[in-house]
Design a protein around this motif. Structure first.
Motif, PDB file in Angstrom:
ATOM      1  N   THR A   1       0.816  -1.218   0.000  1.00 30.48           N
ATOM      2  CA  THR A   1       0.000   0.000   0.000  1.00 30.48           C
ATOM      3  C   THR A   1       0.849   1.267   0.000  1.00 30.48           C
ATOM      4  O   THR A   1       0.338   2.353  -0.294  1.00 30.48           O
ATOM      5  CB  THR A   1      -0.934   0.034   1.228  1.00 30.48           C
ATOM      6  N   THR A   2       2.144   1.158   0.323  1.00 25.58           N
ATOM      7  CA  THR A   2       2.997   2.345   0.380  1.00 25.58           C
ATOM      8  C   THR A   2       3.411   2.839  -0.998  1.00 25.58           C
ATOM      9  O   THR A   2       3.846   3.984  -1.138  1.00 25.58           O
ATOM     10  CB  THR A   2       4.261   2.062   1.209  1.00 25.58           C
ATOM     11  N   ASP A   3       3.293   1.985  -2.021  1.00 27.22           N
ATOM     12  CA  ASP A   3       3.780   2.380  -3.346  1.00 27.22           C
ATOM     13  C   ASP A   3       3.028   1.594  -4.423  1.00 27.22           C
ATOM     14  O   ASP A   3       3.573   0.664  -5.017  1.00 27.22           O
ATOM     15  CB  ASP A   3       5.292   2.106  -3.438  1.00 27.22           C
ATOM     16  N   PRO A   4       1.782   1.964  -4.706  1.00 27.32           N
ATOM     17  CA  PRO A   4       0.991   1.208  -5.681  1.00 27.32           C
ATOM     18  C   PRO A   4       1.397   1.501  -7.127  1.00 27.32           C
ATOM     19  O   PRO A   4       2.037   2.514  -7.421  1.00 27.32           O
ATOM     20  CB  PRO A   4      -0.432   1.713  -5.413  1.00 27.32           C
ATOM     21  N   VAL A   5       1.029   0.587  -8.017  1.00 27.44           N
ATOM     22  CA  VAL A   5       1.214   0.816  -9.452  1.00 27.44           C
ATOM     23  C   VAL A   5       0.199   1.860  -9.898  1.00 27.44           C
ATOM     24  O   VAL A   5      -0.966   1.805  -9.519  1.00 27.44           O
ATOM     25  CB  VAL A   5       1.014  -0.481 -10.247  1.00 27.44           C
ATOM     26  N   GLY A   6       0.650   2.810 -10.698  1.00 31.38           N
ATOM     27  CA  GLY A   6      -0.250   3.854 -11.165  1.00 31.38           C
ATOM     28  C   GLY A   6       0.110   4.311 -12.565  1.00 31.38           C
ATOM     29  O   GLY A   6       0.888   3.659 -13.276  1.00 31.38           O
TER      30      GLY A   6
END
Length: 234
Positions: free
Chosen positions: A53-58
Motif C-alpha cells: 500500500t505504500t507504493d501502488p502501481v499507477g
C-alpha cells in the motif's frame, strides 16, 4: 521523496552548478546526487515489498509539445526505462500525450528528472553552434538523440549500482516483480500496442549532444518543486 533526501540532493546539485566549481568537482557532486536518487528508488521498492500500500502501481499523462516533440519523447523513454516505467506515445495536436505506467515513487522520479533534463537540454542546445554545413533542425534532433542515449546509460548504471549495493538478497526478484506488474498494467490498458519503427537521423550533432548528456545533472535544482515548462526554445 523525503525532505532530508531532497535537502541533500539540492545541496549537491547547487555545488555542481556553481561556476567556481571545476569540471571534476562538478562531476563528483552530480554523481553523488544521482546515487541518492537511485538509492531512494531501491528503498521504496523494498518498503513496498513488505507493504504494497505504500507504493501502488499507477499511471499519469505528460504532455510533450512542439518543437522537437518526437525528440523529447525519446528523452522521456531514456529516463523512464531505467526507472522501471513504461510509456505509450499518443499523438495530440502538434505534440504527444505520453501515458506513463509505473509505481508511484518511480513515476515521481521520472517526472522530476525529465523536467530537469528538458531544461538542461534547452540550455545545451542554445549554447551549441550549428555547423555551417548542417541543417539546424537536423543537427538539433541528432544532438538530442545523443543527449538522451548518454543520459539513459548513466541512469541504468546508477540504478544497477543502487540495487547491487542494497544488501538485500531478494532485490533482483523484487525489481523484476515490479517491472512485471508495470508491464501487466500497461497491457491491460493497451492490449494491442504496436512498437514504433526506428528513426533515421541525418544531423551531425550526436557527439556534441552525448557530451552534454555526460555533463547533465540527473536531478535538477528544483527537484520536488513545481514542474517546469516542458518546452525547448530552439
Amino acid at each position: 521523496m523525503s525532505e532530508a533526501m531532497l535537502s541533500k540532493v539540492r545541496k549537491l546539485l547547487a555545488q555542481a552548478e556553481d561556476p567556481a566549481c571545476t569540471p571534476a568537482e562538478s562531476a563528483a557532486f552530480t554523481a553523488k546526487a544521482t546515487e541518492l536518487i537511485a538509492r531512494y528508488g531501491v528503498d521504496r521498492a523494498l518498503l513496498a515489498a513488505r507493504d504494497p500500500t505504500t507504493d501502488p502501481v499507477g499511471d499519469r499523462v505528460l504532455d510533450v509539445v512542439a518543437p522537437y516533440a518526437r525528440d523529447k519523447v525519446g528523452l522521456l523513454a531514456a529516463v523512464a526505462e531505467p526507472l522501471r516505467c513504461r510509456c505509450v506515445r499518443r499523438r495530440q495536436g502538434n505534440g504527444f500525450a505520453l501515458h506513463l505506467f509505473g509505481f508511484t515513487s518511480d513515476l515521481e522520479r521520472v517526472d522530476l528528472l525529465f523536467t530537469s533534463l528538458l531544461v538542461q537540454a534547452a540550455h545545451g542546445l542554445a549554447a551549441t553552434e550549428v555547423p555551417a554545413d548542417d541543417h539546424p533542425a537536423a543537427f538539433r534532433r541528432s544532438w538530442l538523440a545523443g543527449f538522451a542515449e548518454v543520459v539513459g546509460g548513466r541512469l541504468w548504471a546508477a540504478e544497477t549500482a543502487a540495487a547491487s549495493e542494497s544488501g538485500a538478497p531478494s532485490m533482483a526478484l523484487v525489481l523484476a516483480d515490479r517491472s512485471d506488474r508495470v508491464q501487466r498494467r500497461l497491457t491491460e490498458e493497451y492490449p494491442r500496442l504496436r512498437t514504433a519503427p526506428p528513426r533515421r537521423l541525418g544531423g551531425t550533432g550526436f557527439g556534441s549532444g552525448a557530451e552534454a548528456g555526460q555533463r547533465a545533472n540527473l536531478g535538477g535544482r528544483d527537484l520536488g518543486g513545481p514542474a517546469a515548462d516542458r518546452r525547448l526554445t530552439r
